[in-house]
Scaffold this motif. Structure first.
Motif, PDB file in Angstrom:
ATOM      1  N   MET A 155       0.850  -1.194   0.000  1.00  0.00           N
ATOM      2  CA  MET A 155       0.000   0.000   0.000  1.00  0.00           C
ATOM      3  C   MET A 155       0.877   1.232   0.000  1.00  0.00           C
ATOM      4  N   PHE A 156       0.730   2.036  -0.996  1.00  0.00           N
ATOM      5  CA  PHE A 156       1.551   3.238  -1.026  1.00  0.00           C
ATOM      6  C   PHE A 156       0.673   4.460  -0.857  1.00  0.00           C
ATOM      7  N   LEU A 157       0.466   4.792   0.368  1.00  0.00           N
ATOM      8  CA  LEU A 157      -0.376   5.934   0.656  1.00  0.00           C
ATOM      9  C   LEU A 157       0.518   7.128   0.970  1.00  0.00           C
ATOM     10  N   ASP A 158      -0.092   8.298   0.942  1.00  0.00           N
ATOM     11  CA  ASP A 158       0.668   9.525   1.229  1.00  0.00           C
ATOM     12  C   ASP A 158       1.389   9.427   2.561  1.00  0.00           C
ATOM     13  N   SER A 159       2.577   9.989   2.559  1.00  0.00           N
ATOM     14  CA  SER A 159       3.305   9.948   3.827  1.00  0.00           C
ATOM     15  C   SER A 159       2.684  10.908   4.831  1.00  0.00           C
ATOM     16  N   GLN A 160       1.949  11.892   4.308  1.00  0.00           N
ATOM     17  CA  GLN A 160       1.283  12.804   5.257  1.00  0.00           C
ATOM     18  C   GLN A 160       0.252  12.062   6.082  1.00  0.00           C
ATOM     19  N   LEU A 161      -0.270  10.994   5.472  1.00  0.00           N
ATOM     20  CA  LEU A 161      -1.288  10.238   6.180  1.00  0.00           C
ATOM     21  C   LEU A 161      -0.752   9.723   7.512  1.00  0.00           C
ATOM     22  N   ASP A 168       1.381  11.107   9.455  1.00  0.00           N
ATOM     23  CA  ASP A 168       1.390  12.150  10.487  1.00  0.00           C
ATOM     24  C   ASP A 168       0.024  12.264  11.151  1.00  0.00           C
ATOM     25  N   LYS A 169      -0.997  12.065  10.340  1.00  0.00           N
ATOM     26  CA  LYS A 169      -2.344  12.272  10.851  1.00  0.00           C
ATOM     27  C   LYS A 169      -2.908  11.013  11.519  1.00  0.00           C
ATOM     28  N   PHE A 170      -2.640   9.871  10.915  1.00  0.00           N
ATOM     29  CA  PHE A 170      -3.298   8.649  11.382  1.00  0.00           C
ATOM     30  C   PHE A 170      -2.327   7.598  11.927  1.00  0.00           C
ATOM     31  N   GLY A 171      -1.050   7.887  11.912  1.00  0.00           N
ATOM     32  CA  GLY A 171      -0.075   6.881  12.298  1.00  0.00           C
ATOM     33  C   GLY A 171      -0.109   6.523  13.778  1.00  0.00           C
ATOM     34  N   VAL A 172       0.069   5.252  14.068  1.00  0.00           N
ATOM     35  CA  VAL A 172       0.239   4.780  15.449  1.00  0.00           C
ATOM     36  C   VAL A 172       1.342   3.729  15.438  1.00  0.00           C
ATOM     37  N   GLU A 173       2.024   3.595  16.582  1.00  0.00           N
ATOM     38  CA  GLU A 173       3.100   2.608  16.649  1.00  0.00           C
ATOM     39  C   GLU A 173       2.892   1.669  17.831  1.00  0.00           C
ATOM     40  N   TYR A 174       3.333   0.457  17.666  1.00  0.00           N
ATOM     41  CA  TYR A 174       3.218  -0.546  18.725  1.00  0.00           C
ATOM     42  C   TYR A 174       4.534  -1.287  18.881  1.00  0.00           C
ATOM     43  N   SER A 175       4.785  -1.733  20.108  1.00  0.00           N
ATOM     44  CA  SER A 175       5.972  -2.546  20.380  1.00  0.00           C
ATOM     45  C   SER A 175       5.593  -4.017  20.284  1.00  0.00           C
ATOM     46  N   PRO A 176       6.608  -4.887  20.141  1.00  0.00           N
ATOM     47  CA  PRO A 176       6.308  -6.329  20.052  1.00  0.00           C
ATOM     48  C   PRO A 176       5.444  -6.781  21.233  1.00  0.00           C
ATOM     49  N   ASN A 177       4.482  -7.629  20.951  1.00  0.00           N
ATOM     50  CA  ASN A 177       3.554  -8.214  21.937  1.00  0.00           C
ATOM     51  C   ASN A 177       2.460  -7.275  22.432  1.00  0.00           C
ATOM     52  N   ASP A 178       2.462  -6.031  21.969  1.00  0.00           N
ATOM     53  CA  ASP A 178       1.349  -5.145  22.316  1.00  0.00           C
ATOM     54  C   ASP A 178       0.087  -5.660  21.641  1.00  0.00           C
ATOM     55  N   ILE A 179      -1.017  -5.586  22.391  1.00  0.00           N
ATOM     56  CA  ILE A 179      -2.305  -5.894  21.766  1.00  0.00           C
ATOM     57  C   ILE A 179      -2.793  -4.629  21.056  1.00  0.00           C
ATOM     58  N   ILE A 180      -3.161  -4.757  19.824  1.00  0.00           N
ATOM     59  CA  ILE A 180      -3.688  -3.610  19.073  1.00  0.00           C
ATOM     60  C   ILE A 180      -5.183  -3.514  19.313  1.00  0.00           C
ATOM     61  N   PHE A 181      -5.867  -4.633  19.183  1.00  0.00           N
ATOM     62  CA  PHE A 181      -7.217  -4.722  19.731  1.00  0.00           C
ATOM     63  C   PHE A 181      -7.459  -6.152  20.149  1.00  0.00           C
ATOM     64  N   CYS A 182      -8.476  -6.298  20.971  1.00  0.00           N
ATOM     65  CA  CYS A 182      -8.691  -7.579  21.625  1.00  0.00           C
ATOM     66  C   CYS A 182     -10.040  -8.146  21.214  1.00  0.00           C
ATOM     67  N   GLU A 183     -10.067  -9.462  21.028  1.00  0.00           N
ATOM     68  CA  GLU A 183     -11.295 -10.175  20.717  1.00  0.00           C
ATOM     69  C   GLU A 183     -12.407  -9.711  21.665  1.00  0.00           C
TER      70      GLU A 183
END
Lengths: 214, 410
Positions: free
Chosen positions: A1-7, A9-24
């Motif tokens: 997926m090659f989306l704008d890099s500005q995206l 800045d606006k919508f980016g989030v980061e996670y570390s290994p083993n972090d739950i992003i969302f849960c069942e």
């Protein structure tokens, strides 16, 4: 997926290994694009964590949240240091307006998901366990258009994955695979299965399937 | 197929079709996407879970052939025209261009796709026997408990915190807070159960005995049914048989024999898994019987299944399972042979002997079929009525509902 890099800045989030992003089972109203790293999709089934999928750069997940809020059907866990674009349902329309190419990508992703889901349902609907296992191998062979089905083919799949696809217990899958191995129909390895004659499996599965409703 | 003039307008091709033309067949591979400009188009497909034929009419202005083109997989339906029909034919590149100019179209399609995906997901859960009536709050807490017990406290913590966020007054808010504090104070998980967590799944409804099987009322002499011909049963009309006539059946036979014993426990050092009775293994007989059945040799299949019933020293779970399944299959053989009393006895024996078997529902369904075969519609209806609400919902429930409807409509 090659989306704008500005995206990012606006919508980016980061996670570390083993972090739950969302849960069942938690309510979901966001969906994600993977910009970097791998994400594991897991589900607790019969008190065991089962990996349903491993997603990589360019993949999307949580997309069922696009249209309505529903409990998540699986958990997403970061495997590496993961960078994601996170979109909320509320600003989905605005996002589409501004990024029609994203809309197009989503259409493609949904088309593939629907096909895969339907294909899996076809496996689950088969009655006999050994036919289900064979059909998992057929399905995997269909996913790679470069395979020469007249020859022996190599499928990159583990027993656990076969069990997940077939909706079966791994012990049962193991019995069937070892049996097929003994018969010389397949060769079993830890990380792959070599199928000698996938056409044979295809014929048997389709004959069974035809007779299910005829 | 497509007879007609091709017109070129703005890169997109217009194609005219005569009445009854096939635009594409199911399983065709093609990247074209169509828009109905004039006339009518009917899409015909088979429902994967019931085998029912579904027809859908495309409205003027609508797209079709989109998913398979985008996903690069074979067509899932056959598209046929009714009357003179005009279609716009788009390549993927045309379609992409069009879509980029009109995001509303995409939004509408995404909505349709998402609904389809949800429906398929629902069917999958039904087949897998996952309950629809779950309580997400409780399940979320249980996810926390799972991770806590296996010592993955970071992930447990996430689930508990989410629980507290969404359900601060929920039933498990107390336990969740306790866990959160325990984790924060350095607990590594693996603690005791909280008692209030309910049972994982409701116990399956108890199977009633066979009090409904009334053998005195069941005589096939008093009204010789036409269905007594062995190869003709109502089953043939709606097919519950996994196997019936097929030229591939013998292939199946070869496949599962190959001169080796069939041992699903797969112990390569055990050699043949013989039970010492007649020299043939349970699994081997079972597969041979299955093969005979699929070749419509019901008497042969019956003999082999019956042999399995004579085995007394079952070696393992997989043999036990086959033993149980053979009881059911014997009923099916009798049904195919038109021996309805025997079929009924076999099914009811199976239910009595294995009341918690997953085949109970199927046996009850087949008992309905037996009664239907001997023209006892009310009895048949009673059995179908029992089957319809039984969990897990699958194709058998649907077939029972279909049969019941057919009976009610005479």
């Amino acid at each position: 997926m090659f989306l704008d890099s500005q995206l990012f800045d606006k919508f980016g989030v980061e996670y570390s290994p083993n972090d739950i992003i969302f849960c069942e089972y938690e309510p979901g109203n966001e969906f994600y694009f993977i910009q970097n790293g791998r994400v594991k999709i897991v589900k607790i089934i019969n008190n065991t964590e089962k990996t349903l999928d491993i997603l990589e750069v360019g993949d999307v997940f949580g997309e069922m949240a696009i249209l309505e809020e529903q409990p998540r059907s699986a958990s997403a866990i970061a495997m590496d240091h993961v960078k994601l674009l996170r979109f909320r349902r509320e600003n989905f329309d605005a996002l589409l307006q501004g990024n029609p190419q994203l809309a197009y990508k989503l259409l493609i992703i949904f088309s593939k998901r629907i096909y895969d889901a339907k294909r899996r349902l076809m496996i689950l609907l088969l009655e006999e366990p050994q036919i289900k296992v064979m059909d998992v191998m057929c399905m995997l062979s269909e996913q790679d258009p470069h395979l020469d089905l007249q020859e022996a083919i190599t499928l990159r799949v583990t027993m656990q994955e076969v069990a997940n696809w077939a909706g079966m217990q791994i012990v049962d899958v193991q019995k069937i695979l070892s049996h097929l191995n003994q018969l010389g129909k397949i060769e079993l390895f830890n990380d792959r299965i070599v199928v000698k004659n996938i056409r044979d499996f295809q014929r048997m599965v389709s004959s069974r399937r035809k007779n299910m409703f005829s | 197929m497509s007879n007609g003039a091709m017109g070129q307008t703005s890169g997109i091709v217009t194609r005219r079709y005569k009445h009854g033309s096939i635009v594409y067949f199911e399983n065709d591979k093609s990247e074209y996407i169509y828009i109905l400009k004039g006339g009518r188009v009917i899409l015909t497909s088979l429902k994967v879970d019931t085998g029912e034929e579904v027809k859908e009419e495309i409205k003027p202005g609508e797209f079709f052939g989109v998913k398979s083109s985008l996903g690069k997989y074979p067509r899932e339906e056959t598209a046929q025209t009714i009357g003179e029909t005009v279609l716009l034919v788009l390549t993927l590149a045309d379609f992409e261009r069009l879509v980029l100019q009109n995001v509303n179209v995409v939004r509408k399609m995404l909505r349709i796709f998402s609904n389809q995906l949800r429906r398929i997901g629902k069917s999958q859960r039904e087949v897998l026997g996952e309950s629809e009536s779950i309580n997400p709050a409780e399940e979320l807490f249980k996810i926390g408990e799972y991770y806590y017990k296996v010592g993955r406290v970071q992930q447990a913590q996430y689930a508990y915190k989410r629980y507290m966020e969404y359900y601060p007054d929920g039933k498990y808010s107390g336990p969740s807070m306790q866990r959160i504090r325990a984790i924060e104070s350095g607990s590594t998980g693996g603690g005791d159960d909280f008692p209030p967590v309910g049972p994982a799944a409701p116990p399956s409804p108890p199977v009633r005995g066979d009090e409904n099987v009334d053998f005195t009322d069941f005589s096939i002499d008093d009204e010789k049914p036409a269905a007594a011909a062995p190869s003709r049963s109502p089953l043939d009309d709606f097919g519950v048989d996994a196997a019936s006539s097929s030229p591939l059946a013998s292939e199946m036979d070869d496949f599962f024999s190959e001169g080796k014993s069939v041992d699903f426990d797969g112990d390569p050092f055990n050699g043949g898994d013989m039970n010492g009775k007649g020299g043939k293994g349970v699994a081997e007989n079972f597969y041979a019987a299955m093969s005979k059945f699929s070749q419509e040799d019901y008497a042969g299949a019956l003999a082999l299944y019956s042999r399995i019933l004579e085995v007394h020293n079952l070696k393992n779970d997989s043999e036990a399972k086959i033993f149980e399944k053979a009881h059911f299959e014997i009923g099916r053989c009798y049904l195919k042979l038109g021996k309805f009393t025997e079929a009924l006895t076999a099914f009811s024996n199976m239910i009595k002997k294995f009341p918690s078997s997953e085949n109970v529902k199927n046996a009850l369904f087949h008992m309905g079929v037996v009664y239907e075969s001997v023209k006892k519609a009310d009895k048949a209806a009673a059995y179908y009525n029992r089957v319809i609400p039984m969990e897990p919902r699958d194709s058998i429930n649907k077939l029972a509902a279909k049969r019941l409807k057919a009976i009610e409509n005479g």
